[in-house]
Each structure stands twice: as structure tokens, then as C-alpha cells.
Design a protein around this motif. Structure first.
Motif, PDB file in Angstrom:
ATOM      1  N   TYR A  85     -36.228  40.420  71.322  1.00  0.00           N
ATOM      2  CA  TYR A  85     -37.136  40.785  70.024  1.00  0.00           C
ATOM      3  C   TYR A  85     -38.522  40.693  70.313  1.00  0.00           C
ATOM      4  O   TYR A  85     -39.035  39.768  70.953  1.00  0.00           O
ATOM      5  CB  TYR A  85     -36.597  40.309  68.839  1.00  0.00           C
ATOM      6  N   CYS A  86     -39.382  41.968  70.063  1.00  0.00           N
ATOM      7  CA  CYS A  86     -40.733  41.759  70.273  1.00  0.00           C
ATOM      8  C   CYS A  86     -41.278  42.365  69.119  1.00  0.00           C
ATOM      9  O   CYS A  86     -41.056  43.457  68.629  1.00  0.00           O
ATOM     10  CB  CYS A  86     -41.132  42.452  71.546  1.00  0.00           C
ATOM     11  N   SER A  87     -42.119  41.554  68.353  1.00  0.00           N
ATOM     12  CA  SER A  87     -42.884  42.213  67.014  1.00  0.00           C
ATOM     13  C   SER A  87     -44.041  42.965  67.200  1.00  0.00           C
ATOM     14  O   SER A  87     -44.469  43.105  68.299  1.00  0.00           O
ATOM     15  CB  SER A  87     -43.393  40.719  66.117  1.00  0.00           C
ATOM     16  N   TYR A  88     -44.327  43.860  66.193  1.00  0.00           N
ATOM     17  CA  TYR A  88     -45.505  44.715  66.252  1.00  0.00           C
ATOM     18  C   TYR A  88     -46.603  44.027  67.181  1.00  0.00           C
ATOM     19  O   TYR A  88     -47.673  44.661  68.122  1.00  0.00           O
ATOM     20  CB  TYR A  88     -45.901  45.547  65.155  1.00  0.00           C
ATOM     21  N   ASP A  89     -46.975  42.742  66.495  1.00  0.00           N
ATOM     22  CA  ASP A  89     -48.350  42.109  66.704  1.00  0.00           C
ATOM     23  C   ASP A  89     -48.330  41.755  68.402  1.00  0.00           C
ATOM     24  O   ASP A  89     -49.290  41.477  69.001  1.00  0.00           O
ATOM     25  CB  ASP A  89     -48.488  40.852  65.965  1.00  0.00           C
ATOM     26  N   ASP A  90     -47.223  41.573  68.687  1.00  0.00           N
ATOM     27  CA  ASP A  90     -47.070  41.098  70.486  1.00  0.00           C
ATOM     28  C   ASP A  90     -47.079  42.585  71.114  1.00  0.00           C
ATOM     29  O   ASP A  90     -46.863  42.400  72.194  1.00  0.00           O
ATOM     30  CB  ASP A  90     -45.640  40.432  70.552  1.00  0.00           C
ATOM     31  N   LEU A  91     -47.126  43.770  70.757  1.00  0.00           N
ATOM     32  CA  LEU A  91     -47.043  44.810  71.662  1.00  0.00           C
ATOM     33  C   LEU A  91     -48.687  45.118  72.208  1.00  0.00           C
ATOM     34  O   LEU A  91     -49.501  44.892  71.236  1.00  0.00           O
ATOM     35  CB  LEU A  91     -46.693  45.950  70.949  1.00  0.00           C
ATOM     36  N   SER A  92     -48.807  45.378  73.138  1.00  0.00           N
ATOM     37  CA  SER A  92     -49.898  45.891  73.506  1.00  0.00           C
ATOM     38  C   SER A  92     -50.516  47.262  72.790  1.00  0.00           C
ATOM     39  O   SER A  92     -49.881  48.169  72.808  1.00  0.00           O
ATOM     40  CB  SER A  92     -49.942  46.298  75.028  1.00  0.00           C
ATOM     41  N   PRO A  93     -51.714  47.180  72.446  1.00  0.00           N
ATOM     42  CA  PRO A  93     -52.237  48.475  71.781  1.00  0.00           C
ATOM     43  C   PRO A  93     -52.101  49.528  72.673  1.00  0.00           C
ATOM     44  O   PRO A  93     -51.833  50.768  72.210  1.00  0.00           O
ATOM     45  CB  PRO A  93     -53.910  48.283  71.560  1.00  0.00           C
ATOM     46  N   PHE A  94     -52.195  49.520  73.957  1.00  0.00           N
ATOM     47  CA  PHE A  94     -52.080  50.764  74.849  1.00  0.00           C
ATOM     48  C   PHE A  94     -50.644  51.182  74.603  1.00  0.00           C
ATOM     49  O   PHE A  94     -50.395  52.521  74.884  1.00  0.00           O
ATOM     50  CB  PHE A  94     -52.228  50.337  76.434  1.00  0.00           C
ATOM     51  N   LEU A  95     -49.639  50.420  74.543  1.00  0.00           N
ATOM     52  CA  LEU A  95     -48.229  50.839  74.149  1.00  0.00           C
ATOM     53  C   LEU A  95     -48.114  51.639  73.282  1.00  0.00           C
ATOM     54  O   LEU A  95     -47.827  52.871  73.159  1.00  0.00           O
ATOM     55  CB  LEU A  95     -47.296  49.731  74.109  1.00  0.00           C
ATOM     56  N   ILE A  96     -48.719  51.335  72.026  1.00  0.00           N
ATOM     57  CA  ILE A  96     -48.812  52.093  70.604  1.00  0.00           C
ATOM     58  C   ILE A  96     -49.640  53.370  70.970  1.00  0.00           C
ATOM     59  O   ILE A  96     -49.066  54.721  70.634  1.00  0.00           O
ATOM     60  CB  ILE A  96     -49.471  51.183  69.642  1.00  0.00           C
ATOM     61  N   GLN A  97     -50.582  53.605  71.520  1.00  0.00           N
ATOM     62  CA  GLN A  97     -51.481  54.735  71.696  1.00  0.00           C
ATOM     63  C   GLN A  97     -50.605  55.578  72.662  1.00  0.00           C
ATOM     64  O   GLN A  97     -50.669  56.925  72.283  1.00  0.00           O
ATOM     65  CB  GLN A  97     -52.628  54.337  72.183  1.00  0.00           C
TER      66      GLN A  97
END
Length: 797
Positions: A89-101
Motif C-alpha cells: 500500500y502507498c498513500s497519496y501523500d507518499d506519491l511523487s507529484p510527478f507521478l500524479i502530474q
């Protein structure tokens, strides 16, 4: 003329009528289509067409997460998962912003504004794909729709099935948008996606392809992973590197289009090569493999049922029943329920197991085993085997005896069972086992390709010496290092806890503890002479000593233990009781119920595991209180809630004064006895107590080391008892096992972070006054002579 005008007029009326009729029909079709669609979507929403998950499942989607194992210093030791669900499990806060973008820019540019269905994208797809038949028109599915497909849509067998699935996914997507925030949807999508090579979910994918955590991903790395989302098999970075790089650059272009990066950044990033730091997910590799397997079998153990155990498994049934009743860690998954009221599933419930293993100390232990076993002992053993026709067995066996042992090994092999199951005859099987084949075999220097018969490959792997090692804190029971063998893939039998072997002279501290409890002191004097003991069955037992040192002299008990003198041990058992010794050994935590109460027990013929021995020896460093091994401190669920805490179990075995006397005598083993090489060879200055042990024929070599903060034990031997050194020089415990302990402790002492120092001292009772030994008794011999005599008394046990 008039008729022509009338005709035209009538035609116009008819055309207008038809136009209105067509318009009305179109409106009717539209309303019918809308009504039908509403009706169909209502049926879908109610679950009357296709599968519609209930609200409870939509609010808590079934996503299988692997269980993680952590060391006490926060390092991930490994995971437990299903073969295709190695998801962490990986929460949203632990994701790189580059991944989201990258994900939003590439897969769903209007993700933030839509409510599950993107009307514009859907209309574009219908026009271009359906009407204009353009294959490169792009997809109309939103990220939420893709998530609903991942969660609830099975693989479609044909186009019709996929067409039917689409509207169901639309309804589920709308519902998901109601129950979750945009951030939660993005996190769920990335956690669910399969990036191939057993890298399921963004956490595992980041570790697998780039050896970093999701929040540490660089822009180009994030773009690579997001590029795989279109088709991970087609854009496989391991097999199709340039194609994947091209897809990465498209993702970067989309990020530029969405104004997440500048033109200069785009040009710079697109010129970068695709660089991977690939680490395959293999549960048989990495740190603490034997410990992880031990922990897995412990957590998933089932309640023992006597009928499922064979006659020769009485001891195993006893141990399993005792563990089930008294150890909360044993069978944890089958004793406790999750939020759904089901037993915990170690492979899918996403538990976090916080162990007592220290990653540094575990690494030092594994390095010490590799350094001594692989770098020194194994080459020496191979050299000795070259001159034996009975190899890998001792020269004391006949060729016929070796053949019988190997024939049994053949029948127990997987190859034999598979051929037998396939209907092969014994003749065919024998021929197959003696036919040379190309194969890859393991060695301490890595794998090598060779040509061997399966029969010879069995002998080859039997030629490797095995080892078991464990180290624990005597005060808390925390197990800091655990090594069950030389290499888990090929030698999976765990010699730290599962395997039991004869302990030899390492049993003598239990005998001396019994003596201390019965009024003896380290300074009590006894004549060093042959003992003659009549056993209960009327037989005369006369143990031997190899050493001729101080025969006939008056010596102290301290001298007797320091030099592992068999006659002094025999003297003590004659004054005490073998039955009392058996009871005390069990009090030390040894569970073997087959220990015979005979006089020879004082020399260690019984089988005990490394785990049991290490736990027993904590009694000496802990003021007479034995501490049971503590492997896990707590377990949390996938939401971070603590669902189990584990505390050390302790009980008093001997008095504080007896424990202090034992520490005094165990220190003498190192300072002037069979463990003296820790001083002259390894240059330790710390307070150390220890005991060497060697069984008949050098079958087993032991060393138990006790320091104020750590108790560690090591066993070395062959897979079979008849696989061993024939020379005492290599085969004694001081040569086989002690160096592993020494190499481990050198690394531990040199690591200031651990806080274990050579200046640490044993805690003694305030009123403890050590007795004084006659000066003639305290006479260490010269180092070179001691080197020759170490362990010789053990040999004649």
C-alpha cells in the motif's frame, strides 16, 4: 401551368410533412433512447444487469495487499504475498507529484473536473472510432472508469463482452466518485495497477524498476512508469527499452502540454536515456531469508490435530501443541479475526509485522557465516574430500554404507518422486540418475555451468557444510540476528530453530548450574582422574579424556569447565542426579522430550536447536532468569492500527548467585580455556563468557558466546551426521563455530550505532564475592600448546 404549380405545392407540403415526421421520429427515438438508457443504467445500478458491487464493497474495495516485514531499525526485510499480488500500500501523500502530474496529463486531462465520465472524450471517441473508423482516436475512459475496470471487470473474452462491460464501468465510476476524493481515486489506481515482473502497485514498481520509494521518483522515472499504464507488456522497459523510452517521451510531451514542465525541461528530459535499477522480487533472496520463512510458518500455523501427525512425530506434536497454547505469535493468523470476521490472511491483508531483527546485525551475521563457512571451512572440506572414495562422507564408513545412504537420498528427491509418479520403472530411474546432464549449480563464488549426473549433483550439494546462528538480547529476548543456513534457495532446512543436533560440551554449563544450585562453588576442588560410574542397568561407564594435562592433580571446578574436562563433568553427575539434570535442562527452555537421564548426559549426547541453546544461555547473563526469544514486537493492519503486541516471557531458572558463578566460569573458558583464541587471535578485550562443543567424530561444532548485552550461538556441521571433517584441526567447535561468532562480534563492536561496546560489564549481585582459586589451578598454558588441545576432550564424548 396551374396544374404544375399545384403539383409543386403538393410536393412541398409532402416534403414538409415528411421532414416534420422525420424530426418527430428522431425526437421519439432520442427520448426512447434516453429513456431506454436511463432504464438500462437503472437496471445496472440495481445489479439486475451485470455485476454491481454493493455499497459496502464500493466503500471498501477488495484490494489484496502484501504483508510487510520490518526490522527493528525500520528497514523492510521482505513481504508475504500471493504470486501475482505482490502489492504494498502507498498513500497519496507518499506519491511523487510527478507521478500524479504524468498520470493526469496522459490518461485523463479533465480528471479534476468530471464526475467519473468525461462527456467530451466519450463523444470524441464515438465520432472518430465509430463514425470515422480512426484507430488512433484515443480512449474515452477516465481514470475512474479504468479503476472500476481494474476492480470489478473480469478479462473480456470478446468484443461483445467488452461492449457490455463498458456501461457497467460507467455506473461504477460515477459511484466511486461519490464515495472517494480525487486523491483517493488516484492512489487506488496506482496501487492496483500491475506493472509486470511481479511489480504490482506503484510501491513495488518503484522498488523493482528504480530501487527507490514512490515519493523519490524523478520526473523521467515517473513518466516511464505512467507510460507503462497504456500497455505494460507492449511498453516493457526490460524487453523493449527504446519503445518504452519513446512512450516515456510522449508522457513528457503531455506534461508539457498541461503546463507541468517547461519547453526547456521537456527537451532536456527527452534526451535522457532510459536508465533502470532493476531488482526482481524474489522471496528466496535478500536479507534474513531463513528468518522470514520461519516467521511465515509460525504465523500461519494451524491448530495441531493429533491424527494428522505420524507416530515418529510425537515430539513435533508436543511442541506444536505447546506453542499453540502458550505462544500468541504461533498460529496468529488462524487465532485472530480481521474486520470482516475472517481469519487474517498473511498474503492479502496488508499487515505490517515489526520484528526484533536489527538489519545491521543480521547483515553482520550473514557476512560472518559466508566469510568463515564459504571462505575458509568449505575450501578445506573440499580439499579433504578429494582424498576420500566415500566423499562426501567420512572415511569411517564403508563404500556399501555410503551407497545405502545415497540410495535413500535418491528416493527422497523430487526427481525420483516425479519420475515414479509418471510411471517410470526403477531401471529407468536409475539410468536417468546416472546420465550426465548440463546443469547450473550453486557455489560460494556464484552459479557455474557444468555437466553432472543427477546422482552426483545430490552428492555435490551434500558436500556443503551447514550452519545455524542466532543472537539475542538476554534482557528483552529480542532476537537481533537469525541465520538458518548457508544459502536459502538450495539449503532450505532451517538449522537455527528447526534442526536439532547433538550439543556436546555446550551442555556442561547446565550441569555446572545444577552443581552451583546444590552448594558447589567454582573453587571447589576435585582430583582430575578417571571416573567409574555404574549406570542404572548395571553397566560401567568410564568417559575418556584426550588431554593428559594435570592428570592426578587437584583442580577446581572452574578449571574443569574452562578446559571442558570430561572427568570433572562425570564427577559432578555422580554427585548429583541425571534426572535432576534433565529437569533443569527443560527449565532452561529445551523442549526435547527424548533426553535420557543417564550419566553420559553430562557430555551432551542429546539433540538441541541453536534457538533453544541461545535462549538457555540468556539465563547466565540475566541473573538466573531465562528469557524466551522474542521475534515480533507488534503487528498492525493495513490502516496502521496495532492489532497485536508481543512481550518477552521470562522465568527464573537458577539463583542470582549461581548465575554469577556461572559467568565467572564461562569467562574462564575464554580467558584461559578452550575459547582462548578469542583473546590471542581475535584480540577481544571485552568481558566474554563462552563454551565450545564438539561431538563424536567432529559431526557437530558449537560455540556459545555470552556478553553483557548479547547472547549468540553457532552450530556448524554437515547435512548428515556422517558428513564431517575427519581431522580435529578443522572439526572442533573452536575451529568450526567460534570464528563465526568472532567475526560477527567484531562487526557488532565496530558499529557505534548499535551501542554495544567492549567496555560493557556483566551485572553482578551487589553482595557477590567471587571465590579465590589456588594459584596452582590458574595456570594457562602457552598459546601454541593450547591451540593443539582445544576441544580434544570434547572429541572423546
Amino acid at each position: 401551368m396551374i396544374n404544375a404549380k399545384i403539383f409543386v405545392f403538393l410536393c412541398q407540403i409532402r416534403t414538409e410533412f415528411m421532414r416534420k415526421k422525420i424530426i418527430i421520429a428522431l425526437w421519439i427515438l432520442l427520448f426512447v433512447g434516453i429513456g431506454t438508457s436511463i432504464f438500462l443504467f437503472k437496471l445496472i445500478a440495481n445489479g439486475q444487469i451485470g455485476y454491481m458491487p454493493p455499497v459496502e464493497e464500493l466503500e471498501n474495495p477488495t484490494v489484496k495487499f502484501a504483508t510487510q516485514i520490518f526490522s527493528e531499525d525500520g528497514k523492510t526485510l521482505g513481504t508475504y504475498s500471493l504470486s501475482k499480488e505482490n502489492r504494498l500500500y502507498c498513500s497519496y501523500d507518499d506519491l511523487s507529484p510527478f507521478l500524479i502530474q504524468a498520470l493526469v496529463a496522459t490518461e485523463d486531462a479533465r480528471f479534476i473536473s468530471h464526475s467519473g465520465i468525461d462527456g467530451k472524450a466519450l463523444l470524441r471517441t464515438l465520432v472518430k472510432r465509430v463514425l470515422l473508423q480512426q484507430k488512433n482516436a484515443g480512449g474515452g475512459s477516465t481514470l475512474t472508469q479504468q479503476l472500476s475496470k481494474q476492480l470489478y471487470s473480469p478479462n473480456a473474452e470478446n468484443l461483445l463482452d467488452r461492449i457490455v462491460q463498458k456501461p457497467i464501468e460507467w455506473v461504477i465510476a460515477v459511484k466511486l466518485e461519490r464515495y472517494y476524493t480525487k486523491e483517493e481515486i488516484l492512489a487506488m489506481y496506482l496501487n492496483k495497477f500491475d506493472f509486470l515482473h511481479n511489480a504490482v502497485g506503484i510501491y513495488t514498481a518503484s522498488k523493482t524498476y528504480f530501487n527507490c520509494l514512490p515519493h523519490e521518483l524523478k520526473i523521467e522515472q515517473a513518466a516511464t512508469l505512467i507510460g507503462m499504464c497504456q500497455n505494460p507488456a507492449y511498453f516493457n522497459p526490460l524487453r523493449r527499452k527504446e519503445r518504452t523510452r519513446g512512450r516515456r517521451n510522449i508522457v513528457l510531451s503531455q506534461m508539457k502540454k498541461a503546463n507541468y514542465i517547461s519547453k526547456q525541461e521537456l527537451d532536456s528530459l527527452q534526451n535522457l536515456p532510459l536508465v533502470l535499477d532493476y531488482h526482481s522480487v524474489d522471496h528466496k533472496e535478500g536479507l534474513a531469508t531463513y528468518f522470514r520463512e520461519f516467521l511465515r510458518t509460525t504465523l500461519t500455523a494451524k491448530k495441531p490435530v493429533k491424527s494428522k501427525y505420524r507416530g515418529w512425530q510425537k515430539q513435533q506434536y508436543y511442541e506444536d501443541s505447546l506453542a499453540w497454547a502458550t505462544d500468541p505469535l504461533y498460529g496468529f493468523c488462524n487465532k485472530n479475526k480481521n474486520r470482516e470476521g475472517k481469519n487474517y490472511n498473511l498474503y492479502t491483508d496488508g499487515l505490517k509485522i515489526h520484528t526484533t531483527i536489527n538489519s545491521h546485525m543480521q547483515e553482520y551475521a550473514e557476512e560472518a557465516v559466508k566469510q568463515h563457512l564459504g571462505g575458509y571451512l568449505q575450501p578445506a572440506f573440499f580439499k579433504e574430500l578429494k582424498h576420500k572414495s566415500q566423499a562426501p562422507y567420512t572415511r569411517h564408513l564403508s563404500i556399501e554404507e555410503v551407497k545405502k545412504i545415497m540410495d535413500k537420498a535418491v528416493r527422497q528427491s523430487d526427481r525420483y518422486r516425479e519420475m515414479k509418479k509418471a510411471g517410470s520403472s526403477e531401471k529407468d530411474i536409475t539410468k536417468a540418475f546416472h546420465t550426465k546432464l548440463p546443469m547450473r549449480v550453486w557455489s560460494w563464488n556464484g552459479y557455474r555451468d557444468t555437466i553432472l549426473t543427477p546422482y552426483d549433483s545430490l552428492k555435490y550439494y551434500k558436500s556443503f557444510l551447514r550452519a545455524g546462528f542466532m543472537s539475542m538480547d538476554p534482557r528483552t529476548g529480542a532476537v537481533r540476528a537469525y541465520v538458518g543456513g548457508p544459502e536459502y534457495t538450495h539449503f532450505q532446512y532451517d538449522m537455527a530453530s528447526k534442526g536439532r543436533r547433538q550439543v556436546g560440551s555446550t551442555i556442561k554449563p547446565f550441569l555446572y548450574s545444577l552443581a552451583m544450585e546444590n552448594g558447589f562453588t567454582p573453587c571447589d576442588l576435585v582430583r582430575n582422574e578417571q571416573q567409574h560410574i555404574v549406570t542404572e542397568d548395571g553397566k560401567l561407564w568410564e568417559p575418556r579424556n584426550a588431554s593428559t594435562k594435570r592428570i592426578g592433580d587437584i583442580v577446581s571446578l572452574k578449571w574443569g569447565l574452562a578446559n571442558s574436562n570430561n572427568w570433572i563433568s562425570a564427577y559432578l553427575i555422580s554427585k548429583l542426579s541425571p534426572y535432576a539434570l534433565v529437569r533443569l535442562i527443560h527449565s532452561f527452555g529445551v523442549e526435547n522430550q527424548a533426553i535420557e537421564p543417564t550419566p553420559s548426559l553430562c557430555l551432551g549426547p542429546c539433540d538441541i536447536s541453536v534457538e533453544e541453546m541461545v535462549s538457555a544461555y540468556t539465563t547466565f547473563a540475566n541473573g538466573g532468569i531465562r528469557t524466551a526469544p522474542l521475534f515480533v514486537t507488534n503487528i498492525t493492519d493495513n490502516s496502521g492500527n496495532i492489532i497485536a503486541d508481543f512481550t518477552p516471557k521470562m522465568h527464573e531458572v537458577i539463583s542470582q548467585n549461581s548465575a554469577a558463578n556461572m559467568i565467572t566460569m564461562l569467562k574462564a573458558v575464554v580467558n584461559e580455556g578452550t575459547g582462548i583464541r578469542l583473546r590471542y587471535k581475535y584480540k577481544f578485550t571485552a568481558e566474554i563468557g563462552g563454551k565450545t562443543g564438539t561431538t563424536n567424530g567432529n559431526s557437530d561444532g558449537w560455540f556459545m558466546g555470552v556478553t553483557p548485552n548479547l547472547v549468540s550461538g553457532c552450530w556448524v556441521g554437515g547435512e548428515d551426521r556422517d558428513i564431517h571433517f575427519d581431522r580435529m584441526y578443522y572439526g572442533q567447535g573452536a575451529a568450526m563455530a567460534l570464528p563465526i561468532w568472532a567475526e560477527y562480534m567484531k562487526k557488532v563492536y565496530n558499529d557505534s550505532i548499535l551501542g554495544i561496546c567492549q567496555t560493557d560489564t556483566f551485572a553482578m549481585p551487589e553482595d557477590y564475592v567471587p571465590c579465590t582459586v589456588n594459584s596452582n589451578d590458574n595456570n594457562p598454558i602457552l598459546t601454541q600448546d593450547k591451540e593443539k588441545e582445544e576441544g580434544l576432550d570434547d572429541f572423546f564424548e
